[in-house]
Design a protein around this motif. Structure first.
Motif, PDB file in Angstrom:
ATOM      1  N   ARG A  95     109.668 -23.763   6.780  1.00  0.00           N
ATOM      2  CA  ARG A  95     109.040 -24.594   5.763  1.00  0.00           C
ATOM      3  C   ARG A  95     109.919 -24.859   4.540  1.00  0.00           C
ATOM      4  NH1 ARG A  95     103.390 -22.002   5.882  1.00  0.00           N
ATOM      5  NH2 ARG A  95     102.595 -22.953   7.755  1.00  0.00           N
ATOM      6  N   GLY A  96     111.117 -24.388   4.491  1.00  0.00           N
ATOM      7  CA  GLY A  96     111.981 -24.558   3.337  1.00  0.00           C
ATOM      8  C   GLY A  96     112.404 -26.000   3.115  1.00  0.00           C
ATOM      9  N   PHE A  97     113.227 -26.226   2.090  1.00  0.00           N
ATOM     10  CA  PHE A  97     113.662 -27.570   1.725  1.00  0.00           C
ATOM     11  C   PHE A  97     114.670 -28.097   2.737  1.00  0.00           C
ATOM     12  CE2 PHE A  97     116.022 -30.728  -0.598  1.00  0.00           C
ATOM     13  CZ  PHE A  97     115.038 -31.357  -1.331  1.00  0.00           C
ATOM     14  N   SER A  98     114.445 -29.302   3.225  1.00  0.00           N
ATOM     15  CA  SER A  98     115.383 -29.903   4.166  1.00  0.00           C
ATOM     16  C   SER A  98     115.699 -31.311   3.694  1.00  0.00           C
ATOM     17  CB  SER A  98     114.769 -29.911   5.566  1.00  0.00           C
ATOM     18  OG  SER A  98     115.359 -30.907   6.337  1.00  0.00           O
ATOM     19  N   LEU A  99     116.930 -31.487   3.197  1.00  0.00           N
ATOM     20  CA  LEU A  99     117.329 -32.780   2.617  1.00  0.00           C
ATOM     21  C   LEU A  99     117.348 -33.886   3.672  1.00  0.00           C
ATOM     22  CD1 LEU A  99     118.317 -33.967  -0.124  1.00  0.00           C
ATOM     23  CD2 LEU A  99     120.625 -33.660   0.740  1.00  0.00           C
ATOM     24  N   SER A 101     115.564 -34.238   6.512  1.00  0.00           N
ATOM     25  CA  SER A 101     114.241 -34.770   6.879  1.00  0.00           C
ATOM     26  C   SER A 101     113.566 -35.456   5.701  1.00  0.00           C
ATOM     27  CB  SER A 101     113.346 -33.678   7.460  1.00  0.00           C
ATOM     28  OG  SER A 101     113.307 -32.580   6.610  1.00  0.00           O
ATOM     29  N   LEU A 102     113.911 -35.018   4.469  1.00  0.00           N
ATOM     30  CA  LEU A 102     113.363 -35.692   3.280  1.00  0.00           C
ATOM     31  C   LEU A 102     113.884 -37.128   3.203  1.00  0.00           C
ATOM     32  CD1 LEU A 102     111.933 -35.705   0.480  1.00  0.00           C
ATOM     33  CD2 LEU A 102     114.057 -34.875  -0.474  1.00  0.00           C
ATOM     34  N   GLY A 105     112.368 -39.195   6.067  1.00  0.00           N
ATOM     35  CA  GLY A 105     110.967 -39.545   5.809  1.00  0.00           C
ATOM     36  C   GLY A 105     110.832 -40.565   4.694  1.00  0.00           C
ATOM     37  N   ALA A 106     111.616 -40.372   3.622  1.00  0.00           N
ATOM     38  CA  ALA A 106     111.538 -41.291   2.478  1.00  0.00           C
ATOM     39  C   ALA A 106     112.031 -42.681   2.873  1.00  0.00           C
ATOM     40  CB  ALA A 106     112.358 -40.744   1.321  1.00  0.00           C
ATOM     41  N   ASN A 109     109.458 -44.532   4.758  1.00  0.00           N
ATOM     42  CA  ASN A 109     108.412 -45.093   3.897  1.00  0.00           C
ATOM     43  C   ASN A 109     108.924 -46.271   3.080  1.00  0.00           C
ATOM     44  OD1 ASN A 109     106.298 -43.453   4.661  1.00  0.00           O
ATOM     45  ND2 ASN A 109     106.948 -41.801   3.314  1.00  0.00           N
TER      46      ASN A 109
ATOM     47  N   PHE B  23     108.638 -38.584  -2.492  1.00  0.00           N
ATOM     48  CA  PHE B  23     109.115 -37.192  -2.418  1.00  0.00           C
ATOM     49  C   PHE B  23     107.980 -36.251  -2.013  1.00  0.00           C
ATOM     50  CE2 PHE B  23     109.969 -33.106  -4.591  1.00  0.00           C
ATOM     51  CZ  PHE B  23     111.214 -32.806  -4.047  1.00  0.00           C
ATOM     52  N   HIS B  25     105.240 -36.985  -0.553  1.00  0.00           N
ATOM     53  CA  HIS B  25     104.703 -37.329   0.770  1.00  0.00           C
ATOM     54  C   HIS B  25     105.342 -36.516   1.891  1.00  0.00           C
ATOM     55  CE1 HIS B  25     104.124 -39.998   4.328  1.00  0.00           C
ATOM     56  NE2 HIS B  25     102.917 -40.054   3.817  1.00  0.00           N
ATOM     57  N   GLU B  26     106.613 -36.130   1.716  1.00  0.00           N
ATOM     58  CA  GLU B  26     107.331 -35.403   2.778  1.00  0.00           C
ATOM     59  C   GLU B  26     107.119 -33.892   2.644  1.00  0.00           C
ATOM     60  OE1 GLU B  26     108.613 -37.165   5.209  1.00  0.00           O
ATOM     61  OE2 GLU B  26     107.972 -38.894   4.054  1.00  0.00           O
ATOM     62  N   LYS B  28     106.710 -31.561   4.910  1.00  0.00           N
ATOM     63  CA  LYS B  28     107.469 -30.709   5.824  1.00  0.00           C
ATOM     64  C   LYS B  28     108.907 -30.545   5.351  1.00  0.00           C
ATOM     65  CE  LYS B  28     104.699 -31.323   9.898  1.00  0.00           C
ATOM     66  NZ  LYS B  28     104.422 -32.223  11.003  1.00  0.00           N
ATOM     67  N   ALA B  29     109.423 -31.561   4.674  1.00  0.00           N
ATOM     68  CA  ALA B  29     110.822 -31.509   4.240  1.00  0.00           C
ATOM     69  C   ALA B  29     111.002 -30.707   2.956  1.00  0.00           C
ATOM     70  CB  ALA B  29     111.353 -32.924   4.040  1.00  0.00           C
ATOM     71  N   ILE B  30     110.062 -30.804   2.039  1.00  0.00           N
ATOM     72  CA  ILE B  30     110.253 -30.163   0.726  1.00  0.00           C
ATOM     73  C   ILE B  30     109.585 -28.790   0.619  1.00  0.00           C
ATOM     74  CG2 ILE B  30     110.574 -32.345  -0.492  1.00  0.00           C
ATOM     75  CD1 ILE B  30     107.703 -32.070  -1.539  1.00  0.00           C
ATOM     76  N   GLY B  31     108.748 -28.489   1.575  1.00  0.00           N
ATOM     77  CA  GLY B  31     108.059 -27.186   1.512  1.00  0.00           C
ATOM     78  C   GLY B  31     106.743 -27.297   0.761  1.00  0.00           C
TER      79      GLY B  31
END
Lengths: 135, 167
Positions: A95-99, A101-102, A105-106, A109, B23, B25-26, B28-31
């Motif tokens: 569940r940590g931060f993943s740049l 996939s961010l 996903g962004a 959108n 930001f 919205h994601e 799963k990506a940001i925790g």
């Protein structure tokens, strides 16, 4: 300043009205689901009570086996062999931060927003072009 | 000058709001931690956004029951739906919170309904936000142009001034 407070107050009031409506909907929904769940359990309990279990062979595994009438419970927690942790713990780690996939996903959108914007602009142009001109 | 400043603040805040929305919205990506705290921050930014555009909202809603252009009517409906959507997203998010709200000391509901509502309302709201941006695209472009030309004029302020330009 008073005007500003009034505006904020108005926004919060309308938000809380919507929230109250949601709460009411949730309560009826929960009530319905709870009632149906209870009925389902009752029905299941009745049929389970009528059943008799005959265990021919018990599989060997590490853990605790508690057997009551019509119900078998085990306290075995599956463990991932590689990491030696339970799947739940592994999921927590993921569940940590993943740049990557961010950004993915962004951008997905942003693409959606761009597509909708383009559609609206096209609609505007088409309707603007075919609008009858009045002299 | 003051108008330009307001325009610039509006533009910066609206862009920040959109980026923050994307930001948050994601999840799963940001925790979960960032998702929930930034979500609460988003609520504050949304309120500021409404306050900054209060004149537009006031003007449009005063004429709610009067006859108006189709575009304005659609705009009006989209804005109302976004407002309801954001409220639903926020409230259902608060109800299923596992990091932010329990950290304050409030126990949240573990109900599947709120989870379902949160996901569904986010899916609908993102489309509405896209439509909102699309409807205001020209305003956004004009404001960006205005800010950019203002900056250009400032850079070459000694040589050219706005008043000296031919109309």
């Amino acid at each position: 300043m008073i005007k500003l407070f009034f505006k904020v107050f108005l926004i919060l009031i309308t938000m809380s009205v919507i929230a109250t409506c949601l709460q009411l909907i949730a309560q009826t929904n929960v009530a319905k689901s709870t009632a149906s769940e209870m009925m389902r359990r009752q029905r299941a309990g009745r049929t389970e009570a009528n059943k008799t279990f005959q265990i021919k062979s018990v599989p060997t595994f590490s853990g605790e086996l508690k057997s009551t009438q019509g119900e078998i419970k085990s306290s075995v927690v599956p463990i991932d062999v590689k990491s030696g942790k339970s799947p739940a713990a592994n999921r927590e780690k993921e569940r940590g931060f993943s740049l990557g996939s961010l950004l993915f996903g962004a951008s997905k959108n942003i693409f959606l927003i761009a597509l909708v914007t383009l559609a609206i602009e096209l609609t505007r142009k088409i309707f603007g072009r075919f609008k009858p001109h009045v002299a | 000058m003051a108008k330009n400043n307001i325009m610039r603040i509006n533009l910066v805040l609206d862009s920040a709001l959109l980026l923050l929305f994307l930001f948050v919205h994601e999840q799963k990506a940001i925790g979960l931690f960032l998702h929930e705290w930034c979500g609460l921050l988003l609520l504050i930014v949304v309120i500021i956004h409404i306050l900054l555009h209060w004149n537009w909202i006031d003007g449009v809603f005063r004429k709610f029951f009067r006859k108006m252009k189709v575009e304005t009517r659609i705009n009006q409906i989209i804005v109302i739906l976004i407002y309801i959507g954001i409220t639903v997203v926020m409230f259902s998010g608060i109800m299923i919170s596992r990091e932010a709200i329990p950290a304050i000391g409030i126990h949240t509901a573990k109900n599947i309904f709120w989870k379902w509502l949160h996901f569904k309302s986010v899916d609908v709201t993102i489309w509405l936000v896209a439509a909102h941006v699309g409807m205001h695209w020209r305003w956004i472009l004009n404001n960006i142009k205005g800010v950019l030309t203002d900056r250009l004029f400032r850079k070459s302020g000694n040589k050219i001034s706005k008043d000296n330009l031919p109309v």
